[in-house]
Scaffold this motif. Structure first.
Motif, mmCIF file in Angstrom:
data_model
loop_
_atom_site.group_PDB
_atom_site.id
_atom_site.type_symbol
_atom_site.label_atom_id
_atom_site.label_comp_id
_atom_site.label_asym_id
_atom_site.label_seq_id
_atom_site.Cartn_x
_atom_site.Cartn_y
_atom_site.Cartn_z
ATOM 1 N N GLU A 135 8.546 0.063 -2.251
ATOM 2 C CA GLU A 135 8.367 1.534 -2.422
ATOM 3 C C GLU A 135 6.890 2.061 -2.517
ATOM 4 O OE1 GLU A 135 10.333 -0.697 -3.884
ATOM 5 O OE2 GLU A 135 12.392 0.032 -3.424
ATOM 6 N N LYS A 136 5.894 1.184 -3.009
ATOM 7 C CA LYS A 136 5.094 1.650 -3.279
ATOM 8 C C LYS A 136 3.686 1.403 -2.039
ATOM 9 C CE LYS A 136 4.889 1.062 -8.306
ATOM 10 N NZ LYS A 136 4.448 0.203 -9.422
ATOM 11 N N PRO A 140 5.442 4.614 2.043
ATOM 12 C CA PRO A 140 4.452 5.604 1.986
ATOM 13 C C PRO A 140 3.500 5.437 3.110
ATOM 14 C CG PRO A 140 4.583 4.646 -0.418
ATOM 15 C CD PRO A 140 5.295 3.853 0.599
ATOM 16 N N ARG A 141 2.876 4.274 3.362
ATOM 17 C CA ARG A 141 1.976 4.078 4.593
ATOM 18 C C ARG A 141 2.795 4.251 5.657
ATOM 19 N NH1 ARG A 141 -2.612 -0.355 2.788
ATOM 20 N NH2 ARG A 141 -2.965 0.218 0.553
ATOM 21 N N CYS A 142 3.966 3.785 5.785
ATOM 22 C CA CYS A 142 4.575 3.847 7.366
ATOM 23 C C CYS A 142 4.964 5.443 7.516
ATOM 24 C CB CYS A 142 5.891 2.869 7.253
ATOM 25 S SG CYS A 142 5.642 1.054 7.567
ATOM 26 N N ASP A 167 -6.023 0.413 -0.821
ATOM 27 C CA ASP A 167 -5.776 1.585 -0.975
ATOM 28 C C ASP A 167 -6.781 2.428 -0.417
ATOM 29 O OD1 ASP A 167 -3.093 1.066 -1.710
ATOM 30 O OD2 ASP A 167 -3.558 1.247 -3.822
ATOM 31 N N THR A 168 -8.086 2.205 -0.849
ATOM 32 C CA THR A 168 -9.219 2.881 -0.680
ATOM 33 C C THR A 168 -9.389 3.101 0.930
ATOM 34 O OG1 THR A 168 -10.141 2.454 -2.710
ATOM 35 C CG2 THR A 168 -11.620 3.148 -0.963
ATOM 36 N N ASP A 169 -9.153 1.912 1.546
ATOM 37 C CA ASP A 169 -9.636 1.861 3.029
ATOM 38 C C ASP A 169 -8.190 2.688 3.691
ATOM 39 O OD1 ASP A 169 -11.795 0.520 3.183
ATOM 40 O OD2 ASP A 169 -11.061 -1.368 3.219
ATOM 41 N N GLY A 194 4.204 9.530 -5.312
ATOM 42 C CA GLY A 194 4.465 10.264 -6.389
ATOM 43 C C GLY A 194 3.047 10.721 -6.794
ATOM 44 N N LEU A 195 2.037 10.797 -5.999
ATOM 45 C CA LEU A 195 0.798 11.099 -6.374
ATOM 46 C C LEU A 195 0.550 13.024 -6.141
ATOM 47 C CD1 LEU A 195 -1.099 8.124 -4.870
ATOM 48 C CD2 LEU A 195 -0.737 8.486 -7.518
ATOM 49 N N VAL A 196 1.092 13.601 -6.600
ATOM 50 C CA VAL A 196 0.932 15.125 -6.358
ATOM 51 C C VAL A 196 -0.389 15.515 -6.844
ATOM 52 C CG1 VAL A 196 1.873 17.221 -6.738
ATOM 53 C CG2 VAL A 196 3.418 15.346 -6.876
ATOM 54 N N GLY A 197 -1.178 14.936 -7.652
ATOM 55 C CA GLY A 197 -2.276 15.632 -8.196
ATOM 56 C C GLY A 197 -3.461 14.881 -7.461
#
Length: 202
Positions: A135-136, A140-142, A167-169, A194-197
């Motif tokens: 899920e995390k 999201p990445r795919c 995550d940063t890269d 789930g990172l709307v902001g």
């Protein structure tokens, strides 16, 4: 522990790898000596380098399962179309792939086959994917990578790198780099994570 430590040394396991096992997984050394000796022999027979960290990882993985559980995991991979060589190759690369539940294994393989267009056996060359959070990380990445591939901005070969980087890269190489030309990837990534902001500008 004493008899097991002596047994490992007699099997030719370097002292630094024995020390690593003592400090990281001491419960393995509480196994019955005959069973642990059998596991060590099986792992050596699979072609593992006794001086490598994956050798210790393989011993730990096999020690954590009964023989019937181990056979059950093998059968799961076989049912997904993996050959014996592919299963062995995956285990050599990432012994912890055998520790995942049948549900997790099937979910990940199904996603890559039916959503990403991979062959089931492709996962045998990327067993680390089975350890990632579905899920995390994977979804999201795919989701972003599918959009980028549909716009001919990246190739299928980029998926392995994209899933394994930090995550940063990932944000820098696959979101911020392409967000001006393909702005929808921002919303897709934010929604799946789930990172709307999330402030990609920073």
């Amino acid at each position: 522990m004493g008899p097991n430590i002596s047994m490992l040394i007699n099997h030719g396991i370097p002292e630094w790898n024995v020390s690593k096992l003592i400090t990281s997984q001491p419960t393995v050394l509480m196994s019955k000596p005959d069973r642990l000796s059998q596991i060590v022999g099986v792992v050596k027979g699979m072609g593992f380098d006794t001086s490598s960290s994956t050798f210790i990882c393989a011993i730990c993985s096999m020690s954590a399962m009964s023989k019937s559980t181990w056979e059950g995991k093998l059968e799961v991979y076989r049912s997904l179309g993996w050959s014996e060589d592919e299963i062995l190759s995956a285990f050599r690369m990432q012994p912890n792939c055998m520790m995942k539940s049948e549900k997790k294994i099937r979910k990940v393989v199904d996603f890559f086959v039916n959503t990403m267009g991979w062959k089931s056996s492709d996962l045998s060359r990327n067993p680390n994917f089975l350890l990632f959070s579905f899920e995390k990380r994977i979804v999201p990445r795919c989701s972003v990578l599918r959009i980028l591939m549909s716009n001919n901005l990246i190739k299928k070969e980029n998926i392995s790198t994209a899933l394994q980087c930090s995550d940063t890269d990932f944000l820098r190489k696959f979101i911020m780099k392409y967000q001006d030309g393909v702005p929808e990837i921002v919303e897709v990534y934010q929604g799946k994570m789930g990172l709307v902001g999330l402030d990609l500008g920073s």
